[in-house]
Design a protein around this motif. Structure first.
Motif, PDB file in Angstrom:
ATOM      1  N   SER A 258      48.705  45.397  40.149  1.00 52.28           N
ATOM      2  CA  SER A 258      47.571  44.630  40.689  1.00 52.28           C
ATOM      3  C   SER A 258      47.270  43.413  39.818  1.00 52.28           C
ATOM      4  O   SER A 258      47.025  42.320  40.337  1.00 52.28           O
TER       5      SER A 258
ATOM      6  N   TYR B 214      47.953  39.553  41.109  1.00 45.91           N
ATOM      7  CA  TYR B 214      46.858  38.577  41.095  1.00 45.91           C
ATOM      8  C   TYR B 214      47.224  37.364  40.243  1.00 45.91           C
ATOM      9  O   TYR B 214      46.938  36.214  40.620  1.00 45.91           O
TER      10      TYR B 214
ATOM     11  N   ARG C 163      47.329  33.542  41.733  1.00 44.18           N
ATOM     12  CA  ARG C 163      46.319  32.579  41.303  1.00 44.18           C
ATOM     13  C   ARG C 163      46.797  31.610  40.218  1.00 44.18           C
ATOM     14  O   ARG C 163      46.358  30.462  40.173  1.00 44.18           O
TER      15      ARG C 163
ATOM     16  N   PHE D 221      46.885  39.924  48.016  1.00 44.36           N
ATOM     17  CA  PHE D 221      46.081  39.008  47.207  1.00 44.36           C
ATOM     18  C   PHE D 221      46.081  37.593  47.790  1.00 44.36           C
ATOM     19  O   PHE D 221      45.128  36.842  47.586  1.00 44.36           O
TER      20      PHE D 221
ATOM     21  N   VAL E 154      37.592  40.623  43.935  1.00 41.29           N
ATOM     22  CA  VAL E 154      38.936  40.574  44.514  1.00 41.29           C
ATOM     23  C   VAL E 154      39.458  41.971  44.848  1.00 41.29           C
ATOM     24  O   VAL E 154      39.966  42.213  45.944  1.00 41.29           O
TER      25      VAL E 154
ATOM     26  N   VAL F  91      41.027  43.694  48.512  1.00 43.65           N
ATOM     27  CA  VAL F  91      42.417  44.118  48.699  1.00 43.65           C
ATOM     28  C   VAL F  91      42.570  45.631  48.562  1.00 43.65           C
ATOM     29  O   VAL F  91      43.680  46.135  48.406  1.00 43.65           O
TER      30      VAL F  91
END
Length: 277
Positions: A91, A95, A99, A163, A189, A193
């Motif tokens: 995870s 992410y 990002r 994501f 976030v 998700v």
């Protein structure tokens, strides 16, 4: 006329769903019923659905004499550890890819899936050498590390897509309110998700729970044997006891069913949680 056609379509749809559900659960029901049949019924009357005599002797033999609960404990330790570590690592990685490294991350996520190109048997020797040098041969944690090596890449690839669906505007609004990156990631976030994380966790758990090849090769001690290997070992003798096999199969299936039942509500609740500021 349209209402009538709509009702007929609903009836047909529900009928198809009922038939599909029965076909899906029938093997599990058959295994459970077979595990509680009396001695000799499975061989004398193999097609009889309901047992003539109800007994739990097979479960007692599997648990007390074959020590199957020890194998269940080993598989639970391995599967849960693999799932928790894989979800935490994947995870954060997914992410970060979405990002911070969107262009490079797109290439990286595709390269990660290439780990599944190699057949498992091809990696058995390298894994054996690596675990031996690390002193993790015949170790449950050695299996966890091996499972993470192919669970994490696939989990990252799956979670990248989830994501990417998170609106950047929600994160920017949180930044304006003074939230740091850790708070944005954990409280905003991740709830959005959650369905993807739950689906990935289910896949990772079941994959580790059912894995057979590496568990067979890496574990030599019977007290550390996983359920997949233990279940296969019941077929090693000249005479196969179907009652023990059915009872053991029920015990093996139950943790996966319970695990899914506990977290299935998160799939629906995660769709709405965290998206409202």
């Amino acid at each position: 006329m349209k209402k009538k056609n709509s009702k007929i379509l609903d009836i047909v749809s529900h009928f198809i769903l009922i038939v599909a559900t029965i076909c899906a659960i029938f093997p599990l029901v058959w295994i459970f019923i077979s595990s509680v049949k009396g001695k000799g019924e499975l061989t004398q009357f193999p097609t009889r659905f309901f047992p003539k005599e109800f007994t739990l002797d097979y479960f007692g033999h599997v648990i007390n004499d074959l020590h199957f609960l020890e194998n269940i404990k080993n598989s639970l330790i391995i599967s849960l550890s693999t799932t928790v570590i894989a979800i935490i690592v994947s995870s954060m990685a997914a992410y970060g890819i979405v990002r911070f490294f969107p262009k490079l991350g797109s290439i990286m996520s595709k390269l990660l899936v290439t780990t599944y190109i190699f057949p498992p048997i091809l990696l058995a020797i390298p894994y054996s050498i690596a675990t031996a040098k690390a002193g993790l041969t015949n170790s449950l944690w050695g299996l966890v590390i091996i499972y993470l090596s192919f669970s994490v890449p696939y989990a990252v690839w799956l979670l990248v897509g989830f994501f990417q669906t998170v609106p950047i505007g929600i994160e920017e609004s949180a930044k304006i309110d003074g939230a740091n990156k850790f708070v944005i990631f954990t409280r905003i976030v991740l709830p959005i998700v959650a369905p993807g994380i739950v689906a990935t966790a289910i896949y990772t758990f079941i994959n580790a729970w059912n894995e057979f090849l590496y568990a067979l090769i890496m574990i030599n001690d019977t007290s550390k044997m996983t359920v997949a290997v233990a279940l296969r070992s019941l077929n090693g003798s000249e005479i196969l006891d179907w009652g023990d096999m059915m009872a053991a199969s029920v015990i093996v299936v139950l943790p996966s069913v319970i695990f899914f039942s506990i977290i299935q509500n998160k799939i629906a609740s995660g769709l709405s949680e965290g998206s409202v500021k």
